[in-house]
Design an enzyme around this catalytic site. Structure first.
Site, PDB file in Angstrom:
ATOM      1  N   SER A  90       1.190  -1.300  -0.254  1.00  0.00           N
ATOM      2  CA  SER A  90      -0.028  -0.076   0.062  1.00  0.00           C
ATOM      3  C   SER A  90       0.398   1.182  -0.026  1.00  0.00           C
ATOM      4  O   SER A  90       2.119   1.296   0.332  1.00  0.00           O
ATOM      5  CB  SER A  90      -0.919  -0.395   1.182  1.00  0.00           C
ATOM      6  OG  SER A  90      -2.230  -1.033   1.458  1.00  0.00           O
TER       7      SER A  90
HETATM    8  N1  SAH Z   1      -0.407  -4.930   3.729  1.00  0.00           N
HETATM    9  C1  SAH Z   1      -0.238  -5.458   2.477  1.00  0.00           C
HETATM   10  C2  SAH Z   1      -0.733  -5.125   1.477  1.00  0.00           C
HETATM   11  C3  SAH Z   1      -1.669  -6.485   0.670  1.00  0.00           C
HETATM   12  S1  SAH Z   1      -1.993  -5.938  -1.086  1.00  0.00           S
HETATM   13  C4  SAH Z   1       1.221  -4.874   2.907  1.00  0.00           C
HETATM   14  O1  SAH Z   1       2.008  -3.816   3.870  1.00  0.00           O
HETATM   15  O2  SAH Z   1       2.423  -4.911   1.911  1.00  0.00           O
HETATM   16  C5  SAH Z   1      -3.772  -6.874  -0.264  1.00  0.00           C
HETATM   17  C6  SAH Z   1      -3.837  -8.427   0.059  1.00  0.00           C
HETATM   18  O3  SAH Z   1      -4.622  -8.734   0.407  1.00  0.00           O
HETATM   19  C7  SAH Z   1      -2.874  -9.007  -1.317  1.00  0.00           C
HETATM   20  O4  SAH Z   1      -2.040  -9.617  -0.578  1.00  0.00           O
HETATM   21  C8  SAH Z   1      -4.355 -10.303  -1.420  1.00  0.00           C
HETATM   22  O5  SAH Z   1      -3.097 -11.619  -1.869  1.00  0.00           O
HETATM   23  C9  SAH Z   1      -4.327 -10.040   0.018  1.00  0.00           C
HETATM   24  N2  SAH Z   1      -5.361 -11.311   0.474  1.00  0.00           N
HETATM   25  C10 SAH Z   1      -6.983 -10.247  -0.486  1.00  0.00           C
HETATM   26  N3  SAH Z   1      -8.308 -11.255   0.147  1.00  0.00           N
HETATM   27  C11 SAH Z   1      -7.374 -12.315   0.660  1.00  0.00           C
HETATM   28  C12 SAH Z   1      -8.366 -12.924   1.561  1.00  0.00           C
HETATM   29  N4  SAH Z   1      -9.528 -13.510   1.251  1.00  0.00           N
HETATM   30  N5  SAH Z   1      -7.882 -13.237   3.251  1.00  0.00           N
HETATM   31  C13 SAH Z   1      -6.221 -12.895   3.103  1.00  0.00           C
HETATM   32  N6  SAH Z   1      -5.728 -11.942   2.587  1.00  0.00           N
HETATM   33  C14 SAH Z   1      -6.338 -11.562   1.362  1.00  0.00           C
END
Ligand code: SAH
Length: 241
Positions: A90
């Site tokens: 993000s």
């Molecule tokens: N917080 C992360 C941002 C990751 S982007 C960081 O600091 O890098 C969002 C993430 O949510 C992705 O890796 C995606 O695979 C995950 N995601 C999407 N749907 C999800 C679900 N149902 N359960 C767990 N993770 C999920």
């Protein structure tokens, strides 16, 4: 002279030549950008500043180690970056805002849904007693877990799973942060919040406007929601049966 000028242009792009001091200087610039951004988002924040504890932690957290090596030179720009598997780390201002809204206390237990690179979890770790982070893509869950451990965040627990169902064994939670956009607030997550707890979650379908929502679970179990800011997150996915 001409050569120096060319190098100066090339190096920031590759990021390879940046040493720890270089990264620290860029991190300090990133914090100033976040502060300016917060100032212009007074209405959303309800105040002019991001909690200084959040900024302190972000000023110490090596974001360049959470992005692919070829993107390290851009790690402290205030924007999301790809981390593989179609996912992104993000934007720093959004991490700061979400962490601020969560109002984490030192005794709090926090759940993150969407570990991704592990950066948000690394920012939460020094502010909370315990952080549990769940990620649906096994490869990301594994690499983030290893990265967090290597950086000394042994207190962060990670696992692979569908975060729609939360992580009941680790809860109940004082705070839940969801970092992928869901079409609605998952009821199991509300169930795992303590009364008095709060959740920060982007809500909206892939083709609709997404809103960052602040969800307060009141002492009597009722839920109060507030729209904070329009945002653009990767979609919340579900595990196929
Ligand atoms: N917080 C992360 C941002 C990751 S982007 C960081 O600091 O890098 C969002 C993430 O949510 C992705 O890796 C995606 O695979 C995950 N995601 C999407 N749907 C999800 C679900 N149902 N359960 C767990 N993770 C999920």
């Amino acid at each position: 002279m001409a050569l120096c000028a060319a190098l100066a242009v090339l190096l920031p792009g590759t990021g390879r030549a940046l040493d720890e001091d270089g990264h620290a200087a860029r991190r300090a610039d990133m914090i100033r950008v976040i502060e300016r951004h917060a100032f212009s988002a007074v209405k959303a924040l309800g105040r002019r500043r991001i909690d200084s504890r959040v900024l302190d932690v972000m000023g110490r957290t090596p974001r360049h180690l959470f992005v692919p090596e070829r993107l390290r030179g851009e790690a402290y720009d205030d924007r999301p970056l790809p981390i593989g598997y179609g996912q992104t780390i993000s934007q720093p201002f959004i991490v700061a805002l979400m962490t601020d809204l969560l109002a984490v206390g030192p005794e709090d237990v926090v759940l993150e849904v969407g570990t991704g690179s592990g950066y948000q979890a690394a920012v939460l770790a020094p502010l909370a007693r315990r952080v549990c982070s769940i990620e649906i893509i096994p490869e990301l869950a594994r690499s983030a877990g290893q990265r967090l451990e290597a950086l000394g965040h042994a207190g962060v627990e990670t696992r692979t799973g569908d975060g729609y169902y939360g992580w009941p064994e680790c809860g109940p939670y004082d705070g839940i942060v969801v970092t992928a956009a869901a079409s609605q607030i998952p009821p199991p997550l509300v169930g795992q919040l303590k009364p008095g707890g709060r959740m920060v979650i982007p809500v909206g379908g892939p083709f609709a406007t997404q809103w960052l929502m602040l969800v307060d679970k009141l002492a009597d179990g009722r839920v109060k929601t507030r729209q904070v800011l329009p945002v653009a997150f990767v979609p919340f996915t579900r595990r196929s049966p």
